[in-house]
Design an enzyme around this catalytic site. Structure first.
Site, PDB file in Angstrom:
ATOM      1  N   ASP A   1       0.828  -1.208   0.000  1.00  0.00           N
ATOM      2  CA  ASP A   1       0.000   0.000   0.000  1.00  0.00           C
ATOM      3  C   ASP A   1       0.866   1.264   0.000  1.00  0.00           C
ATOM      4  OD1 ASP A   1      -2.310   1.492   0.100  1.00  0.00           O
ATOM      5  OD2 ASP A   1      -3.092   0.552   1.911  1.00  0.00           O
TER       6      ASP A   1
ATOM      7  N   ASP B   1     -10.450   2.320  -3.574  1.00  0.00           N
ATOM      8  CA  ASP B   1     -10.977   2.089  -2.216  1.00  0.00           C
ATOM      9  C   ASP B   1     -12.488   2.102  -2.219  1.00  0.00           C
ATOM     10  OD1 ASP B   1      -8.660   1.709  -0.907  1.00  0.00           O
ATOM     11  OD2 ASP B   1      -8.545   3.684   0.011  1.00  0.00           O
TER      12      ASP B   1
HETATM   13  C1  DGJ Z   1      -5.798   2.032   1.918  1.00  0.00           C
HETATM   14  C2  DGJ Z   1      -6.138   0.844   1.094  1.00  0.00           C
HETATM   15  O1  DGJ Z   1      -6.541   1.222  -0.173  1.00  0.00           O
HETATM   16  C3  DGJ Z   1      -7.183   0.015   1.822  1.00  0.00           C
HETATM   17  O2  DGJ Z   1      -7.583  -1.062   1.042  1.00  0.00           O
HETATM   18  C4  DGJ Z   1      -6.596  -0.450   3.116  1.00  0.00           C
HETATM   19  O3  DGJ Z   1      -5.545  -1.346   2.892  1.00  0.00           O
HETATM   20  C5  DGJ Z   1      -6.132   0.736   3.924  1.00  0.00           C
HETATM   21  N1  DGJ Z   1      -5.267   1.587   3.184  1.00  0.00           N
HETATM   22  C6  DGJ Z   1      -5.420   0.296   5.175  1.00  0.00           C
HETATM   23  O4  DGJ Z   1      -4.882   1.338   5.870  1.00  0.00           O
END
Ligand code: DGJ
Length: 726
Positions: free
Chosen positions: A467, A529
């Site tokens: 991430d 997201d």
């Molecule tokens: C952002 C990501 O896009 C989410 O899927 C998740 O992993 C969160 N971060 C976790 O902090």
């Protein structure tokens, strides 16, 4: 094939579908004569044309006839300051002052296969030929190499450039430039922001420069490093579409310029804004993949998808995963995770992913990024019991990392407060309470590598979610943005080499770094997201223009949806996630028996057709404000799926059909619809040509009646059809 004709100084790069014709011009630079559908290797010199005289206010070239004006030519790698007033492909200063250059052709090489870039993502295509054109400016003792790789079997070319020299400060070095004789194109771009990535936008190209770029340190959700040029009448299945995709994950720029003479110029590369490089020897740009289609946008995408699946993405399994993020966020402990794994197993999940919150003292997003060791209060047995439980079920186990970041409340920052990007004496710009580690410094990268391998050596990890949750600020040195990306690639390469069996999934707050550069290291990327099925229709549609279904992370989550609050059926959530990597992001312990039973069946349906979905040809059928439909046809043309989605119900819209392209004309197919019980209900038997020309009726259930059967099919309606050769 690549040929060079010494008599007329013309290069012809061609295969069955396309031709790309170049010429050594009178001033010894390289000019473009043609790029498009295949033409014969004959009369090519006719393609070169000059004005009879010098157009007013347009300089010509000393020693050459007056009609030879750089401003009116199609140039392959244009400089600035010598009579072409369009945006140049490069800009440099020699010994801090001189910027007028004359790079002239000094030779070329034609080699079999491709020539690899080191330390950067690249397309590994051996079924190809490569032309290297060498240019030299003798006055400043510098060379430029233009690289062209043409595929044997696809209407596509890879280009990039390399410069060599000393005492040179580079201000700009595009990966490529392409000039077109006319400007009657429309420009497709993919723009957006967090949770609304890759919005498809298509506009007329008017006079002037249209710049699409990122200054965020990532390729970004705001502008994807992809564009396409299409003719006005180009649609999904007809007309010209030329796609350009940069294999790079940092700041980039795409300049599309319509000149006063109605010539069109496209140059793409690392963003020259806030870029600088002092050259001590060589500098090579990222690659650009250029795809030509004369059969509309679908064909263009299919070629991108094939090339990426065959030559860019690491081979991988299509695991159905369960990720705990939306199910628990930070609020979990060992017992909860073990129970979730038990439940995931009963549903048929292949891979359990433990997301953010397993390390340091990470109970919220204020702390612990940078501390890659187990959160012992949450997980007193480390990951041992969790992984054992997964293995007991033959399930894979995956773990989340955000390696490029630190919180100030972390042991890493307490020990090395100089590791984050920050300008001394200036205010800080936190984002999600976190700071970017200075990956342009190799010792910072090595520290993270050492921490990560302690976990990865100790535990059997099958998957990593990588991430990156902020845009970069505070960089006060123009060389750093690119160095950061180079070192990011270095770290990913090093980890991939050490752990050959780990599947990496990229993520940057969803699609803030969804690009072909990252896909080289992480063959799938969390697309957004936003898990709302309806919003995802637009996000996945845009993303699919260049990137294959198999690369797009897509999960079924709960309703009301956590991002939009929208209520949608499990069927539409399934049908949207199926056009991606397909997984679940919820707490299975909160599902009722009916939902569990449906999910069990849905996973079986997905697995049955996963090969076709992931490796077939994707055809867009409709995508407007209310309806979206695709078919995906396997390479053998023996099986296809048809996905239909409707946003809001409209009464009395009449009967419509969905045409299914890409099947074998004279073969018969059985068409079935997957009903609410997840059974295949036969619709009929049809010839491939019938399905192509007439199609099948969309279910006629929008009559305004609100009986029990129709109640289900209200807003956010969907259908899934299976088409099998008999
Ligand atoms: C952002 C990501 O896009 C989410 O899927 C998740 O992993 C969160 N971060 C976790 O902090």
């Amino acid at each position: 094939m690549i040929t060079f004709n010494k008599q007329n100084n013309i290069f012809h790069l061609y295969n069955n579908d396309i031709s790309y014709v170049l010429m050594i011009l009178k001033n010894k630079e390289i000019g473009k004569l043609y790029f498009g559908e295949r033409i014969e290797n004959d009369n090519l010199e006719y393609l070169y044309k000059e004005f009879n005289s010098e157009p007013s206010i347009t300089p010509s070239f000393e020693g050459i006839n007056k009609g030879f004006c750089l401003d009116t030519l199609l140039r392959e790698y244009p400089d600035f300051g010598t009579g072409d007033f369009r945006d140049p492909a490069f800009d440099l200063e020699y010994e801090n002052t001189k910027s007028i250059v004359e790079y002239e052709y000094v030779g070329h090489e034609i080699i079999k296969g491709y020539k690899e870039i080191t330390g950067m993502p690249h397309i590994k295509v051996d079924k190809s030929q490569t032309l290297l054109i060498y240019l030299e400016d003798k006055l400043i003792n510098s060379k430029i190499t233009l690289k062209y790789t043409i595929f044997d079997e696809y209407p596509a070319v890879i280009r990039n450039a390399e410069i060599e020299g000393k005492n040179i400060k580079l201000n700009k070095l595009s990966s490529f430039n392409m000039d077109f004789l006319d400007s009657n194109y429309e420009l497709i771009q993919l723009n957006g922001h967090w949770a609304r990535e890759c919005n498809y936008t298509r506009n007329e190209i008017t006079k002037g420069i249209h710049k699409i770029d990122s200054k965020r340190g990532t390729s970004s959700a705001v502008a994807n490093p992809f564009i396409a040029l299409t003719r006005k009448n180009t649609d999904f299945d007809n007309g010209e579409a030329i796609g350009f995709n940069l294999l790079y994950s940092g700041n980039f720029s795409i300049n599309v310029e319509r000149s006063p003479f109605d010539l069109l110029r496209v140059n793409i590369g690392i963003n020259d804004f806030y870029f600088s490089k002092n050259l001590d020897s060589k500098f090579e740009t990222p690659e650009v993949l250029i795809v030509y289609s004369n059969k509309g946008i679908n064909k263009m995408s299919q070629v991108f998808h094939d090339i990426y699946r065959n030559y860019l993405l690491a081979k991988k399994e299509n695991y159905v995963l369960l990720n705990n993020w939306e199910g628990t966020y930070f609020d979990f402990n060992e017992e909860i995770i073990l129970n979730m794994i038990d439940s995931a197993n009963s549903l048929g999940i292949d891979l359990f992913v433990l997301d953010d919150g397993w390390f340091g003292k990470r109970d919220d997003d204020f702390r612990s990024l940078g501390d890659w060791y187990i959160h012992s209060e949450k997980l007193p047995n480390g990951l041992t019991k969790i992984i054992e439980r997964c293995k007991q079920y033959n399930m894979k186990f995956g773990l989340w990392f955000e390696p490029e970041m630190a919180n100030k409340d972390s042991d890493l920052y307490r020990k090395h407060n100089d590791y984050i990007i920050q300008t001394a004496g200036r205010k800080d710009h936190p984002s999600r309470n976190q700071h970017t580690l200075d990956f342009s410094r190799i010792e910072v990268v090595e520290n993270i590598y050492d921490q990560m391998i302690k976990i990865l050596d100790k535990y059997e990890i099958d998957y990593i979610k990588w991430d990156m949750n902020r845009c970069i600020t505070g960089i006060d040195n123009k060389e750093k943005y690119h160095l950061y990306i180079k070192n990011l690639y270095y770290l990913l390469e090093k980890l991939k080499n050490r752990y050959k069996n780990i599947l990496f999934e990229g993520c940057a707050s969803g699609g803030n770094r969804f690009d072909a550069g990252m896909l080289y290291y992480t063959p799938q990327i969390w697309t957004s997201d936003n898990t709302d099925a309806i919003d995802r229709l637009d996000i996945q549609f845009g993303t699919s223009l260049a990137y294959p279904v198999t690369s797009q992370g897509s999960h079924v989550s709960v309703t009301p949806n956590h991002q939009t609050g929208r209520m949608t059926s499990l069927e539409i959530r399934r049908n949207v996630a199926m056009l991606g990597t397909f997984g679940y992001e919820l707490n299975p312990l909160n599902l009722n028996e009916d939902e569990k039973e449906k999910i069990r069946k849905d996973i079986k349906i997905y697995k049955k057709y996963a090969k076709t979905i992931n490796y077939g040809d994707l055809y867009r059928i409709i995508h407007d404000q209310n309806e979206t439909a695709y078919s995906v046809v396997n390479k053998e043309k023996s099986e296809a799926l048809l996905f239909y989605y409707k946003r809001v119900i409209k009464i009395g819209t009449g009967l419509k059909t969905l045409k299914i392209k890409g099947l074998k004309e004279n073969f018969k197919y059985k068409v079935s619809r997957i009903n609410l019980n997840r059974e295949e209900e036969k619709i009929g038997i049809f010839y491939g040509s019938f399905l192509d020309k007439f199609g099948i009726y969309r279910e006629a259930r929008f009559s305004g009646q609100r009986d029990e059967e129709n109640r289900y099919y209200s807003d956010y309606d969907t259908d899934l059809y299976v088409i099998e050769e008999i």
